[in-house]
Each structure stands twice: as structure tokens, then as C-alpha cells.
Design an enzyme around this catalytic site. Sequence first.
Site, PDB file in Angstrom:
ATOM      1  N   TYR A 144      41.312  40.564  30.742  1.00 31.39           N
ATOM      2  CA  TYR A 144      42.080  41.356  31.710  1.00 31.39           C
ATOM      3  C   TYR A 144      41.573  41.030  33.096  1.00 31.39           C
ATOM      4  O   TYR A 144      40.362  40.984  33.328  1.00 31.39           O
ATOM      5  CB  TYR A 144      41.904  42.848  31.426  1.00 31.39           C
ATOM      6  CG  TYR A 144      42.593  43.773  32.402  1.00 31.39           C
ATOM      7  CD1 TYR A 144      41.856  44.535  33.306  1.00 31.39           C
ATOM      8  CD2 TYR A 144      43.982  43.895  32.412  1.00 31.39           C
ATOM      9  CE1 TYR A 144      42.496  45.400  34.194  1.00 31.39           C
ATOM     10  CE2 TYR A 144      44.621  44.762  33.295  1.00 31.39           C
ATOM     11  CZ  TYR A 144      43.873  45.506  34.179  1.00 31.39           C
ATOM     12  OH  TYR A 144      44.495  46.354  35.066  1.00 31.39           O
ATOM     13  N   ASP A 239      36.123  35.204  36.577  1.00 29.02           N
ATOM     14  CA  ASP A 239      36.376  36.592  36.981  1.00 29.02           C
ATOM     15  C   ASP A 239      35.114  37.406  36.713  1.00 29.02           C
ATOM     16  O   ASP A 239      34.877  37.828  35.582  1.00 29.02           O
ATOM     17  CB  ASP A 239      37.581  37.151  36.213  1.00 29.02           C
ATOM     18  CG  ASP A 239      37.846  38.600  36.596  1.00 29.02           C
ATOM     19  OD1 ASP A 239      38.885  39.143  36.151  1.00 29.02           O
ATOM     20  OD2 ASP A 239      37.014  39.200  37.305  1.00 29.02           O
ATOM     21  N   LYS A 267      33.963  46.159  41.647  1.00 30.48           N
ATOM     22  CA  LYS A 267      33.048  47.118  41.015  1.00 30.48           C
ATOM     23  C   LYS A 267      31.699  47.224  41.736  1.00 30.48           C
ATOM     24  O   LYS A 267      31.597  47.858  42.777  1.00 30.48           O
ATOM     25  CB  LYS A 267      32.897  46.784  39.522  1.00 30.48           C
ATOM     26  CG  LYS A 267      34.252  46.880  38.776  1.00 30.48           C
ATOM     27  CD  LYS A 267      34.113  46.626  37.309  1.00 30.48           C
ATOM     28  CE  LYS A 267      35.451  46.439  36.633  1.00 30.48           C
ATOM     29  NZ  LYS A 267      36.138  47.692  36.303  1.00 30.48           N
TER      30      LYS A 267
HETATM   31  P1  KE4 Z   1      40.671  46.628  39.558  1.00 30.89           P
HETATM   32  O1  KE4 Z   1      42.000  46.226  40.145  1.00 30.89           O
HETATM   33  O2  KE4 Z   1      40.828  47.680  38.468  1.00 30.89           O
HETATM   34  O3  KE4 Z   1      39.617  47.002  40.622  1.00 30.89           O
HETATM   35  O4  KE4 Z   1      40.027  45.322  38.854  1.00 30.89           O
HETATM   36  C1  KE4 Z   1      40.770  44.659  37.842  1.00 30.89           C
HETATM   37  C2  KE4 Z   1      39.816  43.905  36.940  1.00 30.89           C
HETATM   38  C3  KE4 Z   1      39.680  42.542  37.107  1.00 30.89           C
HETATM   39  N1  KE4 Z   1      38.841  41.810  36.333  1.00 30.89           N
HETATM   40  C4  KE4 Z   1      38.088  42.418  35.379  1.00 30.89           C
HETATM   41  C5  KE4 Z   1      37.165  41.580  34.537  1.00 30.89           C
HETATM   42  C6  KE4 Z   1      38.187  43.813  35.176  1.00 30.89           C
HETATM   43  O5  KE4 Z   1      37.437  44.392  34.196  1.00 30.89           O
HETATM   44  C7  KE4 Z   1      39.054  44.574  35.962  1.00 30.89           C
HETATM   45  C8  KE4 Z   1      39.228  46.064  35.773  1.00 30.89           C
HETATM   46  N2  KE4 Z   1      38.525  46.633  34.673  1.00 30.89           N
HETATM   47  C9  KE4 Z   1      39.123  47.816  34.071  1.00 30.89           C
HETATM   48  C10 KE4 Z   1      38.193  48.265  32.941  1.00 30.89           C
HETATM   49  N3  KE4 Z   1      38.228  47.410  31.845  1.00 30.89           N
HETATM   50  C11 KE4 Z   1      39.352  48.896  35.053  1.00 30.89           C
HETATM   51  C12 KE4 Z   1      39.614  50.261  34.449  1.00 30.89           C
HETATM   52  C13 KE4 Z   1      41.020  50.703  34.697  1.00 30.89           C
HETATM   53  O6  KE4 Z   1      41.930  49.847  34.653  1.00 30.89           O
HETATM   54  O7  KE4 Z   1      41.195  51.907  34.903  1.00 30.89           O
END
Ligand code: KE4
Length: 427
Positions: A144, A239, A267
Site C-alpha cells: 500500500y 516507499d 509518519k
Molecule cells: P498517508 O497518506 O496515510 O500519510 O501515507 C500512505 C502510506 C504510504 N506508504 C506506506 C508504506 C504506508 O503504510 C502508508 C499509510 N499507512 C497506513 C497504515 N497501514 C495508514 C493508516 C490509514 O490509512 O489510516
Amino acid sequence: MNHEKSRAFFARAQRILPGGVNSPVRAFRSVGGEPPFIARGEGAWLVDADGNRSIDYVMSWGPLLFGHAPPAIVRAITEAAANGTSFGAPTEREVLLAEAVAARVPSIEKIRFTSSGTEACMAAIRLARGATGRDDIVKFDGCYHGHADSLLVKAGSGVATLGLPDSPGVPSDLACHTFTLPFNDEFAVRKFFTERGGTIACAIVEPVVGNMGVILPRSGFLQALLDAAHAAGAIVILDEVMTGFRLAPGGAQEIFGLRADLTTFGKVIGGGLPVGAYGGRADLMKRIAPEGPVYQAGTLSGNPLAMAAGLASLELATPDAHAQLERTTSNLCDGILEAARAAEIPVRLNRAGSMWTLFFTTDDVVDAETARKADTRRFARFHAAMLARGVYLPPSQFEAAFVSTAHGDREVELTIAAAREALRDIR
Ligand code: KE4
């Protein structure tokens, strides 16, 4: 445990917010029950609206490497806020944080801040397409990278949890440019890039996957991807939104001795405030506007509060802190595994540093296919049994649990004791 206030808040939230939440996985849809509404965080602990306390292993899905409200980060945000919350103009802190990231990650020659990991991944892909003149991209099944259209193809995290292999609203003539390969399958990678690498702008991968639950790369897999992609003239985006500064001061690239063409972050570099970033080779990054023609922008990019929180966070992310995280997480996971053995429940526990996932399965979990064989109903029962005992795990089998430096021996002992009882209960 009384949950009256959380239940009332959730009923009210569902009248105005889709699913009652602002991000799908928070709704507890894959584990059942209703989410507690959080009043505050204290170190490794959450306190919900009804005053129930639980040990937090979601940690805001990864940003909180030092627990809730660490004094140094709160102080940095407070001091920055007193001088203004946003200017839409350059500030010193953006330069300081950019230099701090580059000092820890040698592949970062230039970097651009955004307000989320999604934006960072979306921009990195646009840059790769702009730099190569190619439209096709490769991602890996179950990984993801945020919710940009091109990336919601067999995505992990919320989409996998909701069982939506492709999201409605993603145009098929866009999705057709995204090719998905199985993670950890070196043969598939080499074959694909040999046969059709000539149309590929980039490959994007989580170097350690967190969004299928934690899955580690097989030895040589990531280097094989770099070699195959480069031989075909494609760019590799690592990523590190989740792994960056969590697995080591230099993230996964330090652990595996790799050098990405582009890296995305999020993060931890925001210390709990909205920050993303993408960066890497200067010959690529110089193509980003206004220096180059590839457009990307953001009202709150480089926001002074987020930069202050990120600087304070990286200053705390020392080798000693990572050594402490390793010890704490190793002790925790050993105890949970022992509890599963005692309960005679077949599990696999995958861990990378301070991120881990307990899979209810009899097979090693090495990719999306083996992850999806996990018994999600049993995971849901485990999640509920742990929450009832004051341990707040990620509400999905396909997510990573996170430890912080605020988790100490007491939290480890309480968590293992809860796991012993919970695993006995769900036999
Ligand atoms: P954000 O747009 O949520 O800040 O980041 C996206 C993203 C990109 N790459 C990786 C490896 C990620 O894990 C994420 C976001 N992680 C999720 C949890 N698995 C965020 C939690 C959520 O979507 O509420």
C-alpha cells in the site's frame, strides 16, 4: 469496561462522517465491535472517552516512535506555534529537516516535503513518469502506497482489509498502466522486466512490507528488483513511509545496504503531525517545479509546526533509541510466541525492528497470497480479547503493530500476560 461515551460518539460520528471515521481501517470493520474514541495519549498508553486505559500498539499507524506526547516534541510544536502556524513561504526549519533526512539517508540528494505519504508516493510516480517519458508502473500485490488512483490496484492496508482488490472510481484506462507482481518473487520480477521493462517508468515497493501485516524481503529480492528495473531503464522508488527512521536511523536502506533512486517518507518525520516527503537522485529531483517541469505543490507543505515536530523526532531517533526498540520488541514478541505455543495455537509472528504482526496461520507469511490465508476471524477474536484486557492492537490482520521507546518492561509484561489469557480464550 464501560464504553458508553465512545458508543455515543460513534453513533453521532456515523451521521456526519462516512463510516464514522476519517480513515477506513479505524472503523474496526474487519475485527468487529466499535472503535473507542480516544481522549488522550500518555507515553505508551491511550485513554478513551470513558476513561479506559490501554497499551497502544497502533501508535497512530507508525509516526509515534517515541510514544504519545513526548515532551521534546510537544515543546518543539508549542514553540513553533507561538511564532505562527503557517506562512506559505520558505522557512529555516524546512532546510534543517531536509538536511537531517539527507544526513541519515545517503541516497537523498534532494527532497521535497508534502503533507502525507500518499502525496509523496503520487509525486514520486509522476516524477518517474516525467523523467522517463513512460506511463506504466509496477507495484507489488498487497503493498500500500496511499490512495492515489494509480496505486489502488491490489493495494494492501485498508483496501486489502476491506477486500476491495480495486477501488471503484479508479478509471480502468489508468489502472491498466499499473502492473502488480508478487512480493518476494525474484523470478517474476526478472521475467517481467526482461519481457516488458521497456515501458516501465518505475517500480515502487515497501522494502519491508507493513500493509499486508509485516512481511520481510527474502535475501536478495530487493537488489534483484533494483538490478532488473535499472537494466530496463526504470526507476526504483522505495516507499519508506513506514520503515523510514523506524527500522534504523537510515531506515530500510541502512538495514539492507541499498540505494534507491527515489524514496518516499512520512509518519516518523512528522512526529505525529501531517508530513510526507519524496527525494533521491538530484538529476531526477531537479525536474520538479519550479526547477523543472514536473508539477507538484501543497499549501501546507513544509508546515513550520510539522517541520519542528519532525526535527525533534529525528533528534530522538538515535542508535541508542533503536537499540532500545529492538530489545523491547524482541522481548515482547518472544513472550507472545511462547503464549501461542502454550495455547497450542498455530501462528507466525513476522517482525522487523519495532514493527510486527501475529498471523493466525500454519504457513510462513511471505507475500499477499500467504498473508490472505491467515484466519482473520481468529485474529478478530484475539483483537477483541486483547482490547478487553487493555491492549490496543491494530484492528486488522493486515496491518503492522508498532512499539515505541515509551513501551517499557511493564508494558511488555502486561501485554504478554494479556496474550496468554486471550490466546487461551480463543483456542
Ligand atoms: P498517508 O497518506 O496515510 O500519510 O501515507 C500512505 C502510506 C504510504 N506508504 C506506506 C508504506 C504506508 O503504510 C502508508 C499509510 N499507512 C497506513 C497504515 N497501514 C495508514 C493508516 C490509514 O490509512 O489510516
